[in-house]
Design a protein around this motif. Structure first.
Motif, PDB file in Angstrom:
ATOM      1  N   ILE A 209     -15.314  -8.779  -3.754  1.00 36.13           N
ATOM      2  CA  ILE A 209     -14.443  -7.476  -4.009  1.00 36.13           C
ATOM      3  C   ILE A 209     -14.859  -6.026  -4.115  1.00 36.13           C
ATOM      4  CG2 ILE A 209     -13.819  -6.806  -7.116  1.00 36.13           C
ATOM      5  CD1 ILE A 209     -14.454  -9.499  -8.043  1.00 36.13           C
ATOM      6  N   ASP A 210     -13.856  -5.303  -3.910  1.00 36.17           N
ATOM      7  CA  ASP A 210     -14.371  -3.709  -3.035  1.00 36.17           C
ATOM      8  C   ASP A 210     -14.474  -2.824  -4.499  1.00 36.17           C
ATOM      9  OD1 ASP A 210     -14.730  -1.730  -1.998  1.00 36.17           O
ATOM     10  OD2 ASP A 210     -13.136  -1.644  -0.496  1.00 36.17           O
ATOM     11  N   THR A 211     -15.453  -2.608  -4.923  1.00 35.35           N
ATOM     12  CA  THR A 211     -15.142  -1.190  -6.051  1.00 35.35           C
ATOM     13  C   THR A 211     -14.762  -0.035  -6.086  1.00 35.35           C
ATOM     14  OG1 THR A 211     -17.734  -1.412  -6.414  1.00 35.35           O
ATOM     15  CG2 THR A 211     -16.371  -3.427  -7.389  1.00 35.35           C
ATOM     16  N   SER A 212     -15.273   0.454  -4.495  1.00 33.07           N
ATOM     17  CA  SER A 212     -14.860   1.445  -4.613  1.00 33.07           C
ATOM     18  C   SER A 212     -13.948   2.297  -4.826  1.00 33.07           C
ATOM     19  CB  SER A 212     -14.971   1.682  -2.660  1.00 33.07           C
ATOM     20  OG  SER A 212     -13.587   1.480  -2.184  1.00 33.07           O
ATOM     21  N   SER A 213     -13.171   1.873  -4.980  1.00 33.21           N
ATOM     22  CA  SER A 213     -12.292   2.484  -6.226  1.00 33.21           C
ATOM     23  C   SER A 213     -12.123   2.852  -6.986  1.00 33.21           C
ATOM     24  CB  SER A 213     -10.832   1.542  -6.006  1.00 33.21           C
ATOM     25  OG  SER A 213     -11.158   0.525  -6.657  1.00 33.21           O
ATOM     26  N   ILE A 390     -20.180  -4.582 -15.771  1.00 30.48           N
ATOM     27  CA  ILE A 390     -19.918  -5.222 -13.972  1.00 30.48           C
ATOM     28  C   ILE A 390     -19.028  -6.122 -14.078  1.00 30.48           C
ATOM     29  CG2 ILE A 390     -20.638  -6.924 -12.545  1.00 30.48           C
ATOM     30  CD1 ILE A 390     -23.515  -6.226 -13.441  1.00 30.48           C
ATOM     31  N   ALA A 391     -18.555  -6.464 -15.782  1.00 27.39           N
ATOM     32  CA  ALA A 391     -17.035  -7.479 -15.350  1.00 27.39           C
ATOM     33  C   ALA A 391     -16.267  -6.899 -15.999  1.00 27.39           C
ATOM     34  CB  ALA A 391     -16.933  -8.410 -16.651  1.00 27.39           C
ATOM     35  N   LEU A 392     -16.418  -5.417 -15.727  1.00 28.09           N
ATOM     36  CA  LEU A 392     -14.482  -4.078 -16.349  1.00 28.09           C
ATOM     37  C   LEU A 392     -14.676  -3.432 -14.898  1.00 28.09           C
ATOM     38  CD1 LEU A 392     -16.434  -1.956 -19.315  1.00 28.09           C
ATOM     39  CD2 LEU A 392     -14.571  -3.567 -19.157  1.00 28.09           C
ATOM     40  N   ASP A 393     -15.508  -3.332 -14.484  1.00 28.43           N
ATOM     41  CA  ASP A 393     -15.428  -3.103 -13.028  1.00 28.43           C
ATOM     42  C   ASP A 393     -14.708  -3.398 -11.590  1.00 28.43           C
ATOM     43  OD1 ASP A 393     -16.753  -0.314 -14.026  1.00 28.43           O
ATOM     44  OD2 ASP A 393     -18.258  -0.902 -12.735  1.00 28.43           O
ATOM     45  N   ALA A 394     -15.060  -4.604 -11.831  1.00 32.32           N
ATOM     46  CA  ALA A 394     -14.996  -5.813 -11.300  1.00 32.32           C
ATOM     47  C   ALA A 394     -13.718  -6.380 -11.688  1.00 32.32           C
ATOM     48  CB  ALA A 394     -15.160  -7.509 -11.812  1.00 32.32           C
ATOM     49  N   ALA A 395     -12.781  -6.436 -12.981  1.00 33.60           N
ATOM     50  CA  ALA A 395     -11.702  -6.221 -13.312  1.00 33.60           C
ATOM     51  C   ALA A 395     -10.196  -5.216 -13.180  1.00 33.60           C
ATOM     52  CB  ALA A 395     -11.456  -6.832 -14.668  1.00 33.60           C
ATOM     53  N   CYS A 396     -10.806  -4.147 -13.347  1.00 31.79           N
ATOM     54  CA  CYS A 396     -10.361  -2.478 -12.563  1.00 31.79           C
ATOM     55  C   CYS A 396      -9.914  -2.842 -11.243  1.00 31.79           C
ATOM     56  CB  CYS A 396     -11.242  -1.293 -12.634  1.00 31.79           C
ATOM     57  SG  CYS A 396     -11.204  -1.789 -15.200  1.00 31.79           S
ATOM     58  N   ALA A 397     -11.017  -2.593 -10.483  1.00 32.68           N
ATOM     59  CA  ALA A 397     -10.949  -2.896  -8.966  1.00 32.68           C
ATOM     60  C   ALA A 397      -9.756  -4.224  -8.208  1.00 32.68           C
ATOM     61  CB  ALA A 397     -12.172  -3.840  -7.769  1.00 32.68           C
ATOM     62  N   LEU A 398     -10.249  -5.526  -8.873  1.00 30.84           N
ATOM     63  CA  LEU A 398      -9.099  -6.620  -8.585  1.00 30.84           C
ATOM     64  C   LEU A 398      -7.537  -6.171  -9.175  1.00 30.84           C
ATOM     65  CD1 LEU A 398     -10.950  -9.772  -9.443  1.00 30.84           C
ATOM     66  CD2 LEU A 398     -10.372  -8.944  -7.096  1.00 30.84           C
ATOM     67  N   LEU A 399      -7.423  -5.835 -10.205  1.00 30.52           N
ATOM     68  CA  LEU A 399      -5.911  -4.986 -10.883  1.00 30.52           C
ATOM     69  C   LEU A 399      -5.561  -3.739 -10.288  1.00 30.52           C
ATOM     70  CD1 LEU A 399      -3.350  -5.439 -12.979  1.00 30.52           C
ATOM     71  CD2 LEU A 399      -4.501  -3.462 -14.118  1.00 30.52           C
ATOM     72  N   THR A 400      -6.262  -3.320  -9.327  1.00 25.51           N
ATOM     73  CA  THR A 400      -5.627  -1.440  -7.993  1.00 25.51           C
ATOM     74  C   THR A 400      -4.762  -2.707  -7.605  1.00 25.51           C
ATOM     75  OG1 THR A 400      -8.173  -0.976  -8.175  1.00 25.51           O
ATOM     76  CG2 THR A 400      -6.645  -0.317  -9.262  1.00 25.51           C
ATOM     77  N   HIS A 401      -6.136  -3.545  -6.578  1.00 24.46           N
ATOM     78  CA  HIS A 401      -5.852  -3.722  -5.279  1.00 24.46           C
ATOM     79  C   HIS A 401      -4.473  -4.340  -5.218  1.00 24.46           C
ATOM     80  CE1 HIS A 401      -6.763  -5.882  -1.719  1.00 24.46           C
ATOM     81  NE2 HIS A 401      -6.439  -6.678  -1.438  1.00 24.46           N
ATOM     82  N   ALA A 403      -1.885  -4.081  -7.605  1.00 28.96           N
ATOM     83  CA  ALA A 403      -0.700  -3.827  -8.560  1.00 28.96           C
ATOM     84  C   ALA A 403      -0.936  -1.954  -8.263  1.00 28.96           C
ATOM     85  CB  ALA A 403      -0.507  -4.647 -10.191  1.00 28.96           C
ATOM     86  N   GLY A 404      -1.866  -1.581  -7.190  1.00 30.00           N
ATOM     87  CA  GLY A 404      -1.511  -0.662  -7.209  1.00 30.00           C
ATOM     88  C   GLY A 404      -1.753   0.560  -8.178  1.00 30.00           C
ATOM     89  N   GLY A 405      -2.155   1.637  -8.461  1.00 25.42           N
ATOM     90  CA  GLY A 405      -2.676   2.455  -9.493  1.00 25.42           C
ATOM     91  C   GLY A 405      -4.122   3.161  -9.282  1.00 25.42           C
ATOM     92  N   SER A 406      -4.784   3.642 -10.816  1.00 24.45           N
ATOM     93  CA  SER A 406      -5.721   3.956 -10.518  1.00 24.45           C
ATOM     94  C   SER A 406      -6.462   3.263 -11.580  1.00 24.45           C
ATOM     95  CB  SER A 406      -5.866   5.375  -9.494  1.00 24.45           C
ATOM     96  OG  SER A 406      -5.093   6.184 -11.271  1.00 24.45           O
ATOM     97  N   VAL A 407      -8.136   3.516 -11.454  1.00 24.80           N
ATOM     98  CA  VAL A 407      -8.538   3.296 -12.531  1.00 24.80           C
ATOM     99  C   VAL A 407      -9.372   4.682 -12.837  1.00 24.80           C
ATOM    100  CG1 VAL A 407     -11.015   2.305 -13.141  1.00 24.80           C
ATOM    101  CG2 VAL A 407      -9.539   1.260 -11.303  1.00 24.80           C
ATOM    102  N   SER A 408      -8.826   4.717 -14.573  1.00 22.71           N
ATOM    103  CA  SER A 408      -9.418   6.292 -14.965  1.00 22.71           C
ATOM    104  C   SER A 408     -10.930   6.355 -15.406  1.00 22.71           C
ATOM    105  CB  SER A 408      -8.955   6.150 -16.631  1.00 22.71           C
ATOM    106  OG  SER A 408      -7.661   6.127 -16.028  1.00 22.71           O
ATOM    107  N   PRO A 409     -11.568   7.948 -14.973  1.00 28.23           N
ATOM    108  CA  PRO A 409     -13.272   7.617 -14.965  1.00 28.23           C
ATOM    109  C   PRO A 409     -14.015   7.412 -16.185  1.00 28.23           C
ATOM    110  CG  PRO A 409     -12.126   9.606 -15.267  1.00 28.23           C
ATOM    111  CD  PRO A 409     -10.733   9.255 -14.458  1.00 28.23           C
ATOM    112  N   GLU A 410     -12.636   7.301 -17.162  1.00 27.29           N
ATOM    113  CA  GLU A 410     -13.233   7.458 -18.331  1.00 27.29           C
ATOM    114  C   GLU A 410     -13.965   5.725 -18.804  1.00 27.29           C
ATOM    115  OE1 GLU A 410     -10.093  10.265 -18.683  1.00 27.29           O
ATOM    116  OE2 GLU A 410     -10.405   8.131 -18.394  1.00 27.29           O
ATOM    117  N   ARG A 411     -14.686   5.296 -19.846  1.00 28.18           N
ATOM    118  CA  ARG A 411     -15.542   4.389 -19.727  1.00 28.18           C
ATOM    119  C   ARG A 411     -16.081   4.457 -21.250  1.00 28.18           C
ATOM    120  NH1 ARG A 411     -20.680   1.014 -16.016  1.00 28.18           N
ATOM    121  NH2 ARG A 411     -21.471   2.525 -17.502  1.00 28.18           N
TER     122      ARG A 411
END
Length: 834
Positions: A209-213, A390-401, A403-411
């Motif tokens: 899982i690449d979380t660079s996004s 960690i789980a939130l970051d993993a889910a966001c990274a996978l979904l954008t990989h 289905a596209g889109g972007s991860v909002s900076p808010e948490r």
């Protein structure tokens, strides 16, 4: 938990390149670290041509009851001609240009399903476009056609599908919830095979899982009110915007979900399930456009309802924890989300939620609503509170990989993961417990393997358990981990020597002697139940003040009709007799030897302060509130005591046999038993004997009351005996019997007494009057006639005389016999009968 062998192998191979084992070796590895497997099975084999195909053209066929599509599929040279393959298919989850899995004619799918060319719906169908269920990847028939991410037309699909895999069913014990994840199981397998372990929760790259996004958190997604009475420890949110709602999860992700027993749904939901199976953190995906206002995590209010994702309307309980927004309840916390904010076909913005819920609250909610989910299974056992972000970051990274889109900076992140309590333990403690010499280095290494932070101070260890192991909270838990990882088979099975002493206690020896004596006398032993019917004593007709009514009531009985502890063995014994008689066994003699329970006081035990040692007064008060539990023995007999046969008519079991069973008990217990007339329900008032030792009543024996027998549907003349064994005194020094080599002389003595005079009292007078030469006296006949007079009876006794130092003469015996008769005359007015 279901998990594929290749998934755990890939995770472990990240830090152990080239590592691989057979399925048998992997199964043994699970067992080595304390996990039993319910079994493992390879993905069923598919033979013949199974290839990758590209759907070039789809023609919708009309005029049929269900949608049917005529597909033209490019399978390369796999069909021998290179022409497009004609295949009829009813599935709708693929489109032109998609790569699919095609089984050509001649292939045989799992279940011995042979593929052949045939005409259907007016078209030639030469093959089949396969679903996951048809290839043995899932047992769910609605899993849909497999759409691949890679491959060339005509390529063998087996390698892409990874069909040479094996699925394990690992049995996870309730105290090891961390193992309901690939993260937990691979950690254990690393210990089993002595491998280096890289925690995917510390480096998501281990799981690919690449979380660079994922940007660094800044601000809040939503404001969350986490109310204290919910007992939830942490709650987190993260948002992804602008995804393509038509994008489906890639096959590699769907495959892992299918092999874990989870059906793919949509990209956002599949991502939450994948993260749950990978890290052990259940998650939920909300459609962001359907969430109104901020969130509050609270207890449900009486009368509130929620339609869960399984489309069932549920009325909530005040103890249920819910997640609500301004419009109402959106999720049943820890168990299942609500349908009002679930992911839709047009969802473009997703809010991921991850939380750490109270295990007890989750378990009660799950059972209350009869709703067990993969999430509730994990929360009930305890989830690592430190991996929410960690789980939130993993889910966001996978979904954008995907289905596209972007991860909002808010948490949003509420609450914190509290550090586990420190445990101090002697470094020699595991060796002392197991009897195996473990080196200090071994103890420290094994504790570090399970994630503990260990510091050594001389011979003492300071151990800080990891956040994912809430079950480690005392020394014994740490010792268990060392022994488990070192191998329980190495712990010797040595039976500890018995403590120095005299063996069985006097009470134990007496209990064993009584049981043996009754069994040798022909009584069959049963185990009376500790519970009796609530109305047992009402059937007997006992007075309200009878001591036997001082029963202990059970708050949560197994059977509501048997909710009191027995104060007497007879109800259970008589029920056993009734079952035997109902099954045709009418000649019965049985005994039971069991404790009974008498209530003392009001039966309420005081609640002591557990913060300090109780005082002697507290202990005395506690013991005084417990039931008094003496040991009782009882016998019950019905039918023939001596069977009828060719030798003649048998003899029925009578009240004298019941009394004799009491004497058997007394002889085995080393005491002298006295028998007197008595009246005591449930015995017949004219055929009941009180059993006394040292003038203390210890039991009763005789024939049971006819009315009681009628109410219980038991045979007439049924007899019973019950005796309090605990009330029998102990004689520590039993005199050895004196044996004489001289012969005995026998004489009979018949005495006429009033009808009301007990035979036992007459016998006692004979013993007192005959003197020391009398060895034994027994009643052998009772005679009544008009010649004796009204209200008179004749009691005939057999007397045995013997001296220890000489042969007795008839004159000596006659003198002793006459002395006995004279004493009976003085005591009872007895007259010798010629």
């Amino acid at each position: 938990m279901l998990i594929s062998q290749h998934w755990v192998t890939r995770l472990l191979a990240h830090t152990n390149p080239g590592w691989s084992v057979s399925s048998e070796e992997l199964d043994a590895g699970y067992v080595r670290v304390g996990f039993e497997t319910e079994g493992y099975a390879p993905i069923p084999e598919t033979t013949g041509s199974l290839v990758v195909g590209r759907v070039e053209k789809i023609v919708e066929l009309e005029g049929f009851k269900k949608p049917i599509r005529h597909c033209h599929v490019n399978v390369g040279q796999a069909n021998g001609s290179g022409e497009l393959q004609s295949i009829v298919c009813g599935a709708r989850n693929f489109q032109e240009g998609d790569l699919v899995v095609v089984s050509l004619p001649g292939a045989v799918l799992p279940g011995n399903f042979a593929i052949a060319e045939r005409k259907t719906y007016g078209q030639i169908s030469a093959g089949m476009i396969c679903s996951a269920a048809e290839l043995g990847l899932s047992d769910k028939q609605n899993s849909g056609i497999i759409v691949l991410d890679e491959g060339e037309p005509g390529q063998d699909a087996r390698e892409i599908l990874d069909l040479a895999d094996t699925v394990f069913d690992v049995n996870i014990t309730p105290d090891r919830g961390y193992a309901l994840s690939a993260r937990g199981l691979t950690r254990e397998l690393a210990s089993a095979f002595q491998l280096d372990f890289a925690d995917p929760a510390e480096d998501l790259a281990v799981a690919g899982i690449d979380t660079s996004s994922v940007p660094a958190p800044e601000g809040e997604v939503l404001s969350v009110d986490l109310q204290e009475d919910t007992k939830a420890r942490r709650f987190g949110l993260r948002k992804v915007v602008g995804i393509d709602p038509k994008k489906e999860s890639p096959f590699w992700l769907q495959r892992e979900l299918l092999l874990c027993g989870q059906r793919p749904v949509n990209a956002a939901t599949d991502v939450t399930n994948y993260v749950m199976f990978l890290l052990g953190q259940p998650m939920h995906a909300f459609d962001a456009s359907l969430v109104q206002g901020n969130l509050v995590v609270r207890r449900a209010e009486k009368g509130e309802k929620l339609t869960t994702l399984d489309h069932v309307d549920r009325e909530l309980h005040e103890e249920d924890v819910v997640i609500a927004d301004d419009s109402g309840i959106q999720s049943l916390a820890g168990v299942m989300g609500g349908s009002s904010s679930e992911i839709q076909d047009d969802t473009t913005d997703v809010i991921f939620e991850a939380a750490n819920w109270d295990p007890i609250t989750t378990a009660r909610t799950s059972r209350r609503h009869k709703l067990s989910s993969e999430a509730s299974r994990r929360f009930e056992r305890g989830v690592d509170p430190a991996i929410i972000e960690i789980a939130l970051d993993a889910a966001c990274a996978l979904l954008t990989h995907i289905a596209g889109g972007s991860v909002s900076p808010e948490r949003t992140l509420v609450g914190k993961a509290e550090a586990p309590a420190e445990i101090r333990m002697s470094i020699r403690r595991p060796s002392q417990v197991a009897g195996v010499d473990y080196s200090p280095e071994t103890v420290i290494a094994r504790l570090q393997e399970v994630g503990c932070v260990v510091a050594r101070e001389g011979d003492e260890l300071s151990v800080l358990p990891p956040t994912w192991r809430p079950d480690l909270d005392q020394q014994a838990d740490l010792v268990e981990e060392v022994l488990r990882l070192e191998g329980l088979e190495s712990v010797p099975s040595i039976v500890p020597p018995a403590a120095v002493g005299r063996g069985l206690s006097p009470a134990q020896r007496r209990r064993r002697a009584i049981a043996h004596a009754l069994a040798y006398s022909g009584y069959g032993e049963i185990l009376p139940t500790p519970f009796i019917r609530n109305d047992a004593f009402d059937v007997w007709g006992l007075d309200s003040e009878d001591p036997r009514r001082a029963t202990v009531k059970v708050q949560n009985p197994l059977d509501s009709d048997y909710a009191v502890l027995a104060t007497t063995l007879l109800p259970s014994m008589l029920e056993a007799l009734g079952r035997n008689v109902a099954r045709g066994r009418t000649d019965v003699a049985m005994f039971g030897l069991q404790q009974v329970a008498f209530r003392r006081g009001d039966g309420t035990s005081p609640m002591l302060d557990v913060r300090s040692r109780p005082s002697e007064q507290d202990v005395e008060q506690l013991l005084a509130s417990l039931p008094y539990q003496p040991l009782h023995v009882a016998t019950v007999g019905a039918g023939e005591q001596q069977y009828s046969g060719p030798w003649g008519k048998g003899r029925a079991y009578s009240f004298s046999d019941a009394i004799e069973s009491a004497r058997i008990v007394a002889r085995a217990g080393g005491v002298e038993l006295e028998v007197r007339n008595a009246e005591m329900l449930p015995w017949h008032p004219g055929r009941c004997a009180a059993l006394l030792v040292d003038d203390q009543v210890v039991g009763y024996a005789g024939e049971l009351h006819p009315q009681v027998l009628e109410r219980l549907n038991l045979p007439a003349r049924t007899c019973a005996m019950e005796l309090d064994v605990t009330a029998l005194p102990f004689d520590a020094v039993l005199p050895a019997p004196v044996l004489s080599s001289f012969p005995a002389l026998h004489q009979d003595l018949a005495l006429v007494v009033d009808e009301s005079t007990p035979a036992e009292e007459v016998r006692a007078s004979i013993v007192a009057g005959a003197g020391e030469l009398l060895e034994q006296v027994e009643l052998f006949d009772v005679y009544r006639s008009e010649s004796l007079g009204a209200e008179k009876k004749s009691l005939a006794f057999s007397l045995s005389f013997r001296a220890a130092d000489r042969t007795l003469t008839d004159e000596e015996c006659n003198e002793a016999r006459l002395a006995a008769a004279e004493r009976a005359k003085q005591d009872h007015g007895a007259q010798m009968r010629a």
